[in-house]
Write an enzyme that holds these catalytic residues in place. Structure first.
Site, mmCIF file in Angstrom:
data_model
loop_
_atom_site.group_PDB
_atom_site.id
_atom_site.type_symbol
_atom_site.label_atom_id
_atom_site.label_comp_id
_atom_site.label_asym_id
_atom_site.label_seq_id
_atom_site.Cartn_x
_atom_site.Cartn_y
_atom_site.Cartn_z
ATOM 1 N N GLY A 18 -5.269 9.137 -11.657
ATOM 2 C CA GLY A 18 -4.624 10.414 -11.345
ATOM 3 C C GLY A 18 -4.404 11.274 -12.571
ATOM 4 O O GLY A 18 -5.334 11.597 -13.301
ATOM 5 N N THR A 19 -3.153 11.623 -12.808
ATOM 6 C CA THR A 19 -2.830 12.592 -13.854
ATOM 7 C C THR A 19 -3.007 12.051 -15.274
ATOM 8 O O THR A 19 -2.961 12.828 -16.223
ATOM 9 C CB THR A 19 -1.394 13.118 -13.691
ATOM 10 O OG1 THR A 19 -0.479 12.031 -13.828
ATOM 11 C CG2 THR A 19 -1.212 13.813 -12.350
ATOM 12 N N LEU A 20 -3.237 10.757 -15.430
ATOM 13 C CA LEU A 20 -3.497 10.205 -16.763
ATOM 14 C C LEU A 20 -4.978 10.314 -17.155
ATOM 15 O O LEU A 20 -5.328 10.091 -18.309
ATOM 16 C CB LEU A 20 -3.054 8.739 -16.835
ATOM 17 C CG LEU A 20 -1.550 8.524 -16.910
ATOM 18 C CD1 LEU A 20 -1.196 7.059 -16.669
ATOM 19 C CD2 LEU A 20 -1.003 8.990 -18.252
ATOM 20 N N GLU A 92 5.591 6.148 -15.666
ATOM 21 C CA GLU A 92 5.383 5.864 -14.244
ATOM 22 C C GLU A 92 6.657 5.409 -13.523
ATOM 23 O O GLU A 92 6.634 5.188 -12.317
ATOM 24 C CB GLU A 92 4.282 4.820 -14.069
ATOM 25 C CG GLU A 92 2.943 5.216 -14.671
ATOM 26 C CD GLU A 92 2.272 6.410 -13.993
ATOM 27 O OE1 GLU A 92 2.882 7.025 -13.091
ATOM 28 O OE2 GLU A 92 1.137 6.715 -14.358
#
Length: 199
Positions: A18-20, A92
């Site tokens: 995802g956003t990483l 997270e």
């Protein structure tokens, strides 16, 4: 064994979806960790089995630990030091029940070099070289939606996931600093899952 080799052995493979990933809002953390020696890019990867990848409140991506549902998810694999894992766990929210870091099997595409003989069967003099692409399965870890809400999130989404978190899925993503600060992330999730399933 040298200190550098020992440091590499102490690494945990982490699958990001995802956003990483490169090009997304939280990749700056990965870049910082690469710069400090706490992470290294291993390659693009795909889950070995099918898993749901969905977006929840604020278009936040979640991988759900519901094997057999969803798609084979595409992402990136990093080798991360214990110090880097601590930073990722903090981002997270593993200690706050947002995500949980669990094992995952992923496959990496690799080229296998082969020599081809004059008759095409590799039994004689090398006439030309060829490459085959093979998938290598490795064990890693990933940040899954916490089990306390994962099944409800899957139901709320209408039991439809996607193969990759792309610009299309990220459209509408709201960064943590821009979300309402008077409500916890878990409260945002509880509110989101309380609505009827999407069709």
């Amino acid at each position: 064994m040298g200190a550098e080799a020992q440091a590499m052995m102490d690494r945990t493979l982490v699958f990001t979806y995802g956003t990483l990933k490169r090009g997304f809002s939280n990749h700056g953390l990965i870049q910082e960790m690469i710069h400090s020696g706490d992470a290294a890019f291993v390659g693009v990867a795909r889950t070995a089995g099918r898993l749901p990848l969905v977006c929840g409140p604020y278009r936040v991506p979640f991988l759900l630990n519901l094997p057999g549902a969803g798609e084979r998810v595409r992402g990136e694999l990093y080798a991360v030091s214990p110090r880097g894992i601590a930073r990722m766990d903090d981002l997270e929210g593993t200690c706050r029940g947002h995500y949980e870091r669990l094992p995952i099997s992923v496959v990496l595409p690799r080229r296998r070099h082969r020599s081809v003989g004059t008759d095409g069967e590799g039994d004689g003099e090398e006439e030309e070289n060829g490459d085959d692409e093979v998938e290598v399965e490795v064990e890693a870890e990933a940040y899954y939606a916490h089990r306390s809400y994962a099944a409800e999130l899957w139901r709320r989404i209408g039991e439809r996931g996607f193969e990759a978190y792309s610009e299309k899925e990220a459209r509408g993503y709201v960064k943590r600093k821009d979300r309402p600060q008077d409500t916890t992330f878990l409260d945002h999730i509880r509110i989101f899952v309380s609505f009827p399933p999407q069709n």
